[in-house]
Write a protein that holds these residues in place. Sequence first.
Motif, PDB file in Angstrom:
ATOM      1  N   LYS A  69       0.830  -1.211   0.000  1.00  0.00           N
ATOM      2  CA  LYS A  69       0.000   0.000   0.000  1.00  0.00           C
ATOM      3  C   LYS A  69       0.864   1.260   0.000  1.00  0.00           C
ATOM      4  O   LYS A  69       0.628   2.207  -0.756  1.00  0.00           O
ATOM      5  N   ILE A  73       0.856   3.871  -3.262  1.00  0.00           N
ATOM      6  CA  ILE A  73       0.314   5.231  -3.143  1.00  0.00           C
ATOM      7  C   ILE A  73       1.426   6.260  -2.945  1.00  0.00           C
ATOM      8  O   ILE A  73       1.470   7.289  -3.626  1.00  0.00           O
ATOM      9  N   CYS A 171      -1.268  12.208  -1.869  1.00  0.00           N
ATOM     10  CA  CYS A 171      -0.557  10.925  -1.738  1.00  0.00           C
ATOM     11  C   CYS A 171       0.511  10.998  -0.665  1.00  0.00           C
ATOM     12  O   CYS A 171       0.651  10.093   0.166  1.00  0.00           O
ATOM     13  N   TYR A 175       1.221   9.075   2.947  1.00  0.00           N
ATOM     14  CA  TYR A 175       2.357   8.159   3.061  1.00  0.00           C
ATOM     15  C   TYR A 175       3.152   8.322   4.358  1.00  0.00           C
ATOM     16  O   TYR A 175       3.346   7.338   5.094  1.00  0.00           O
TER      17      TYR A 175
END
Length: 324
Positions: A69, A73, A171, A175
Amino acid sequence: MLLGTLYALLAGLIWGLVFIGPLLLPEYPAALQSVGRYLAFGLIALPLAWLDRGALRQLTRADWIEALKLSAIGNLLYYLCLASAIQRAGGPLPTMIIGTLPVVIAISANLRDSKRDGRLPWRRLAPSLLLIALGIACVNQVELEALRADTDADLGRYAVGALLALGGVACWTWYPLRNADWLRAHPGRNPRTWATAQGVAILPLAMLGYIALWLYMSASGASFAMPFGPRPAFFIGLMATIGLFASWVGTLCWNQASQRLPTALAGQLIVFETLAALSYTFILRGQMPKPLTLVGVGLLIAGVIWALRVKPVHAPVVSVGDAA
Protein backbone atom coordinates in the motif's frame (compact mmCIF):
# COMPACT_ATOMS: atom_id res chain seq x y z
CA MET A 1 16.55 15.02 17.57
CA LEU A 2 19.79 16.16 15.85
CA LEU A 3 20.42 12.79 14.23
CA GLY A 4 16.80 12.54 13.08
CA THR A 5 17.01 16.03 11.59
CA LEU A 6 20.23 15.17 9.72
CA TYR A 7 18.58 12.04 8.29
CA ALA A 8 15.60 14.15 7.16
CA LEU A 9 17.99 16.67 5.55
CA LEU A 10 19.79 13.92 3.63
CA ALA A 11 16.47 12.43 2.49
CA GLY A 12 15.37 15.86 1.24
CA LEU A 13 18.60 16.43 -0.70
CA ILE A 14 18.19 13.05 -2.37
CA TRP A 15 14.45 13.35 -3.03
CA GLY A 16 14.97 16.71 -4.68
CA LEU A 17 16.53 14.83 -7.59
CA VAL A 18 13.18 13.35 -8.63
CA PHE A 19 11.87 16.81 -9.54
CA ILE A 20 14.39 17.22 -12.37
CA GLY A 21 13.90 13.73 -13.83
CA PRO A 22 10.81 14.74 -15.85
CA LEU A 23 12.64 17.88 -17.04
CA LEU A 24 15.53 15.76 -18.31
CA LEU A 25 13.13 13.41 -20.15
CA PRO A 26 10.41 15.74 -21.49
CA GLU A 27 9.56 13.45 -24.43
CA TYR A 28 8.95 10.42 -22.19
CA PRO A 29 5.40 9.81 -20.86
CA ALA A 30 5.06 10.44 -17.14
CA ALA A 31 3.53 6.97 -16.65
CA LEU A 32 6.61 5.35 -18.23
CA GLN A 33 8.92 7.36 -15.97
CA SER A 34 6.91 6.32 -12.92
CA VAL A 35 6.82 2.59 -13.63
CA GLY A 36 10.41 2.74 -14.92
CA ARG A 37 11.67 4.32 -11.74
CA TYR A 38 9.98 1.79 -9.47
CA LEU A 39 10.85 -1.15 -11.67
CA ALA A 40 14.47 -0.08 -11.20
CA PHE A 41 13.87 0.34 -7.47
CA GLY A 42 12.38 -3.14 -7.21
CA LEU A 43 15.24 -4.75 -9.14
CA ILE A 44 17.80 -2.93 -6.98
CA ALA A 45 15.95 -4.11 -3.87
CA LEU A 46 16.25 -7.80 -4.82
CA PRO A 47 19.96 -8.29 -3.95
CA LEU A 48 19.47 -6.08 -0.90
CA ALA A 49 16.58 -8.33 0.11
CA TRP A 50 18.82 -11.40 -0.20
CA LEU A 51 21.36 -9.81 2.15
CA ASP A 52 18.56 -8.90 4.58
CA ARG A 53 16.54 -12.10 4.09
CA GLY A 54 16.60 -13.04 7.78
CA ALA A 55 14.90 -9.84 8.87
CA LEU A 56 12.46 -9.91 5.94
CA ARG A 57 11.27 -13.38 6.96
CA GLN A 58 10.05 -11.86 10.23
CA LEU A 59 7.57 -9.64 8.40
CA THR A 60 3.99 -10.91 8.52
CA ARG A 61 1.47 -11.02 5.70
CA ALA A 62 -0.10 -7.84 7.11
CA ASP A 63 3.32 -6.15 7.02
CA TRP A 64 3.78 -7.02 3.33
CA ILE A 65 0.29 -5.74 2.50
CA GLU A 66 1.12 -2.48 4.28
CA ALA A 67 4.42 -2.24 2.38
CA LEU A 68 2.53 -2.71 -0.89
CA LYS A 69 0.00 0.00 0.00
CA LEU A 70 2.75 2.43 0.96
CA SER A 71 4.68 1.75 -2.24
CA ALA A 72 1.64 1.92 -4.51
CA ILE A 73 0.31 5.23 -3.14
CA GLY A 74 3.37 6.96 -1.69
CA ASN A 75 5.71 5.94 -4.49
CA LEU A 76 4.06 4.87 -7.76
CA LEU A 77 0.94 7.07 -7.71
CA TYR A 78 2.76 10.02 -6.13
CA TYR A 79 5.49 10.05 -8.76
CA LEU A 80 2.97 9.66 -11.57
CA CYS A 81 1.19 12.78 -10.31
CA LEU A 82 4.46 14.65 -9.79
CA ALA A 83 6.03 13.78 -13.16
CA SER A 84 2.79 14.63 -14.98
CA ALA A 85 2.55 17.95 -13.13
CA ILE A 86 6.16 18.93 -13.91
CA GLN A 87 5.79 18.10 -17.60
CA ARG A 88 2.69 20.30 -17.81
CA ALA A 89 3.60 23.19 -15.52
CA GLY A 90 7.39 23.19 -15.40
CA GLY A 91 9.53 22.60 -12.31
CA PRO A 92 8.97 25.44 -9.81
CA LEU A 93 5.14 25.57 -9.70
CA PRO A 94 4.62 21.86 -8.83
CA THR A 95 7.62 22.06 -6.52
CA MET A 96 6.01 24.83 -4.52
CA ILE A 97 2.62 23.07 -4.44
CA ILE A 98 4.37 19.95 -3.18
CA GLY A 99 6.16 22.34 -0.84
CA THR A 100 2.94 22.81 1.09
CA LEU A 101 3.47 19.29 2.45
CA PRO A 102 5.26 20.47 5.62
CA VAL A 103 2.22 22.55 6.54
CA VAL A 104 -0.34 19.91 5.55
CA ILE A 105 1.47 17.03 7.26
CA ALA A 106 2.22 19.00 10.41
CA ILE A 107 -1.43 19.98 10.82
CA SER A 108 -2.66 16.45 10.00
CA ALA A 109 -0.21 14.83 12.40
CA ASN A 110 -0.92 17.30 15.19
CA LEU A 111 -4.63 16.57 14.87
CA ARG A 112 -4.18 12.82 14.62
CA ASP A 113 -1.09 11.81 16.63
CA SER A 114 -1.02 14.13 19.64
CA LYS A 115 -1.70 11.29 22.10
CA ARG A 116 1.24 9.23 20.78
CA ASP A 117 3.84 11.92 20.04
CA GLY A 118 2.69 14.66 22.35
CA ARG A 119 0.95 17.78 21.20
CA LEU A 120 2.92 20.52 19.52
CA PRO A 121 1.17 23.63 20.92
CA TRP A 122 -0.60 25.42 18.10
CA ARG A 123 0.41 28.82 19.44
CA ARG A 124 4.10 27.91 19.28
CA LEU A 125 3.76 25.96 16.05
CA ALA A 126 1.86 28.70 14.20
CA PRO A 127 4.83 31.04 13.55
CA SER A 128 6.85 28.28 11.85
CA LEU A 129 3.86 27.24 9.73
CA LEU A 130 3.25 30.88 8.80
CA LEU A 131 6.89 31.41 7.79
CA ILE A 132 6.84 28.27 5.64
CA ALA A 133 3.55 29.28 4.01
CA LEU A 134 4.85 32.81 3.30
CA GLY A 135 8.02 31.39 1.79
CA ILE A 136 6.03 29.14 -0.52
CA ALA A 137 3.80 32.06 -1.50
CA CYS A 138 6.82 34.25 -2.39
CA VAL A 139 8.37 31.67 -4.69
CA ASN A 140 5.01 30.85 -6.23
CA GLN A 141 4.38 34.55 -6.95
CA VAL A 142 7.56 34.74 -9.03
CA GLU A 143 6.51 31.75 -11.11
CA LEU A 144 3.03 33.13 -11.65
CA GLU A 145 4.45 36.45 -12.87
CA ALA A 146 6.66 34.60 -15.36
CA LEU A 147 3.64 32.63 -16.52
CA ARG A 148 1.61 35.79 -17.12
CA ALA A 149 4.47 37.33 -19.09
CA ASP A 150 4.70 34.32 -21.44
CA THR A 151 2.29 34.90 -24.32
CA ASP A 152 2.66 31.29 -25.48
CA ALA A 153 1.81 29.83 -22.08
CA ASP A 154 -1.03 27.32 -22.03
CA LEU A 155 -2.98 28.24 -18.91
CA GLY A 156 -5.16 25.14 -19.15
CA ARG A 157 -2.08 22.90 -19.25
CA TYR A 158 -0.62 24.72 -16.24
CA ALA A 159 -3.90 24.36 -14.37
CA VAL A 160 -3.95 20.62 -15.00
CA GLY A 161 -0.35 20.48 -13.80
CA ALA A 162 -1.35 22.28 -10.61
CA LEU A 163 -4.23 19.84 -9.99
CA LEU A 164 -1.92 16.87 -10.52
CA ALA A 165 0.53 18.39 -8.04
CA LEU A 166 -2.34 18.62 -5.52
CA GLY A 167 -2.92 14.91 -6.12
CA GLY A 168 0.74 14.38 -5.24
CA VAL A 169 0.23 16.34 -2.01
CA ALA A 170 -2.65 14.05 -1.07
CA CYS A 171 -0.56 10.92 -1.74
CA TRP A 172 2.40 12.17 0.26
CA THR A 173 0.33 13.44 3.14
CA TRP A 174 -1.01 9.91 3.55
CA TYR A 175 2.36 8.16 3.06
CA PRO A 176 4.50 9.59 5.90
CA LEU A 177 1.66 9.32 8.40
CA ARG A 178 1.04 5.64 7.62
CA ASN A 179 4.75 4.88 7.28
CA ALA A 180 5.45 6.46 10.67
CA ASP A 181 2.58 4.45 12.18
CA TRP A 182 4.24 1.19 11.15
CA LEU A 183 7.74 2.26 12.20
CA ARG A 184 6.63 3.52 15.58
CA ALA A 185 4.57 0.35 16.14
CA HIS A 186 7.65 -1.78 15.33
CA PRO A 187 10.56 -0.02 17.08
CA GLY A 188 12.65 -3.16 17.01
CA ARG A 189 12.58 -3.46 13.21
CA ASN A 190 15.42 -2.05 11.16
CA PRO A 191 14.36 0.91 8.96
CA ARG A 192 16.66 -0.48 6.26
CA THR A 193 14.63 -3.69 6.17
CA TRP A 194 11.40 -1.72 5.84
CA ALA A 195 12.83 0.33 2.94
CA THR A 196 13.89 -2.87 1.19
CA ALA A 197 10.49 -4.47 1.82
CA GLN A 198 8.78 -1.56 0.08
CA GLY A 199 11.09 -2.00 -2.91
CA VAL A 200 10.34 -5.73 -3.14
CA ALA A 201 6.60 -5.08 -2.75
CA ILE A 202 6.51 -2.53 -5.59
CA LEU A 203 8.42 -4.74 -8.08
CA PRO A 204 5.48 -6.90 -9.30
CA LEU A 205 3.18 -3.87 -9.50
CA ALA A 206 5.74 -1.82 -11.46
CA MET A 207 6.43 -4.74 -13.79
CA LEU A 208 2.73 -5.22 -14.52
CA GLY A 209 2.37 -1.47 -15.04
CA TYR A 210 5.28 -1.42 -17.49
CA ILE A 211 3.84 -4.32 -19.51
CA ALA A 212 0.34 -2.81 -19.49
CA LEU A 213 1.70 0.55 -20.69
CA TRP A 214 3.70 -1.16 -23.44
CA LEU A 215 0.63 -3.07 -24.64
CA TYR A 216 -1.54 0.05 -24.50
CA MET A 217 0.90 2.14 -26.50
CA SER A 218 1.28 -0.62 -29.09
CA ALA A 219 -2.49 -1.07 -29.41
CA SER A 220 -3.10 2.70 -29.69
CA GLY A 221 -0.51 3.07 -32.46
CA ALA A 222 1.68 5.48 -30.48
CA SER A 223 4.91 6.42 -32.24
CA PHE A 224 6.92 6.24 -29.01
CA ALA A 225 9.68 3.62 -29.27
CA MET A 226 9.02 1.12 -26.50
CA PRO A 227 10.38 -0.35 -24.32
CA PHE A 228 13.06 2.28 -23.54
CA GLY A 229 12.24 5.23 -25.80
CA PRO A 230 14.45 7.29 -28.11
CA ARG A 231 17.29 7.64 -25.57
CA PRO A 232 17.49 4.15 -24.03
CA ALA A 233 20.90 4.43 -22.36
CA PHE A 234 20.08 7.76 -20.71
CA PHE A 235 16.60 6.58 -19.67
CA ILE A 236 17.87 3.36 -18.10
CA GLY A 237 20.75 5.14 -16.36
CA LEU A 238 18.52 7.88 -14.95
CA MET A 239 15.87 5.41 -13.77
CA ALA A 240 18.56 3.28 -12.09
CA THR A 241 20.09 6.33 -10.40
CA ILE A 242 16.76 7.66 -9.15
CA GLY A 243 15.65 4.13 -8.20
CA LEU A 244 18.74 3.56 -6.05
CA PHE A 245 19.23 6.95 -4.42
CA ALA A 246 15.80 8.61 -4.39
CA SER A 247 13.84 5.42 -3.70
CA TRP A 248 15.97 3.15 -1.51
CA VAL A 249 18.57 5.44 0.10
CA GLY A 250 16.05 8.28 0.46
CA THR A 251 13.43 5.99 2.00
CA LEU A 252 16.05 4.54 4.35
CA CYS A 253 17.05 8.02 5.56
CA TRP A 254 13.42 9.03 5.99
CA ASN A 255 12.66 5.86 7.96
CA GLN A 256 15.57 6.65 10.27
CA ALA A 257 14.22 10.18 10.77
CA SER A 258 10.65 8.92 11.31
CA GLN A 259 11.77 6.66 14.17
CA ARG A 260 13.51 9.53 15.94
CA LEU A 261 11.20 12.53 15.45
CA PRO A 262 7.54 13.32 16.23
CA THR A 263 5.49 12.91 13.05
CA ALA A 264 4.37 16.56 13.09
CA LEU A 265 7.98 17.75 13.22
CA ALA A 266 9.23 15.24 10.65
CA GLY A 267 6.47 16.41 8.32
CA GLN A 268 7.81 19.97 8.43
CA LEU A 269 11.32 18.79 7.59
CA ILE A 270 10.10 17.69 4.15
CA VAL A 271 10.78 21.36 3.37
CA PHE A 272 14.37 20.23 2.74
CA GLU A 273 13.08 18.38 -0.33
CA THR A 274 11.45 21.57 -1.62
CA LEU A 275 14.64 23.60 -1.13
CA ALA A 276 16.75 20.95 -2.85
CA ALA A 277 14.31 20.62 -5.77
CA LEU A 278 14.26 24.39 -6.30
CA SER A 279 18.06 24.54 -6.24
CA TYR A 280 18.39 21.72 -8.77
CA THR A 281 15.72 23.28 -11.02
CA PHE A 282 17.47 26.66 -11.17
CA ILE A 283 20.83 24.96 -11.78
CA LEU A 284 19.24 23.09 -14.68
CA ARG A 285 17.75 26.35 -15.99
CA GLY A 286 21.17 27.98 -15.76
CA GLN A 287 19.82 31.11 -14.07
CA MET A 288 19.86 32.73 -10.67
CA PRO A 289 16.63 32.85 -8.67
CA LYS A 290 14.82 36.20 -8.48
CA PRO A 291 15.21 38.22 -5.24
CA LEU A 292 11.66 37.35 -4.14
CA THR A 293 12.48 33.65 -4.67
CA LEU A 294 15.51 34.01 -2.39
CA VAL A 295 13.32 35.74 0.20
CA GLY A 296 10.93 32.80 0.00
CA VAL A 297 13.76 30.31 0.48
CA GLY A 298 14.95 32.30 3.50
CA LEU A 299 11.47 32.20 5.00
CA LEU A 300 11.29 28.43 4.47
CA ILE A 301 14.61 27.92 6.27
CA ALA A 302 13.54 30.24 9.11
CA GLY A 303 10.32 28.26 9.47
CA VAL A 304 12.21 24.99 9.80
CA ILE A 305 14.63 26.43 12.37
CA TRP A 306 11.69 27.76 14.38
CA ALA A 307 9.94 24.38 14.19
CA LEU A 308 12.99 22.61 15.61
CA ARG A 309 12.67 24.72 18.76
CA VAL A 310 9.11 23.54 19.42
CA LYS A 311 9.01 20.60 21.84
CA PRO A 312 5.98 18.30 22.10
CA VAL A 313 3.87 18.55 25.25
CA HIS A 314 2.57 15.24 26.55
CA ALA A 315 -0.75 15.04 28.29
CA PRO A 316 -0.48 14.24 32.02
CA VAL A 317 -1.12 10.62 32.89
CA VAL A 318 -4.21 10.28 35.07
CA SER A 319 -4.15 7.29 37.40
CA VAL A 320 -7.25 5.31 38.34
CA GLY A 321 -7.12 6.72 41.88
CA ASP A 322 -6.93 10.29 40.61
CA ALA A 323 -9.79 9.67 38.23
CA ALA A 324 -11.92 8.39 41.12
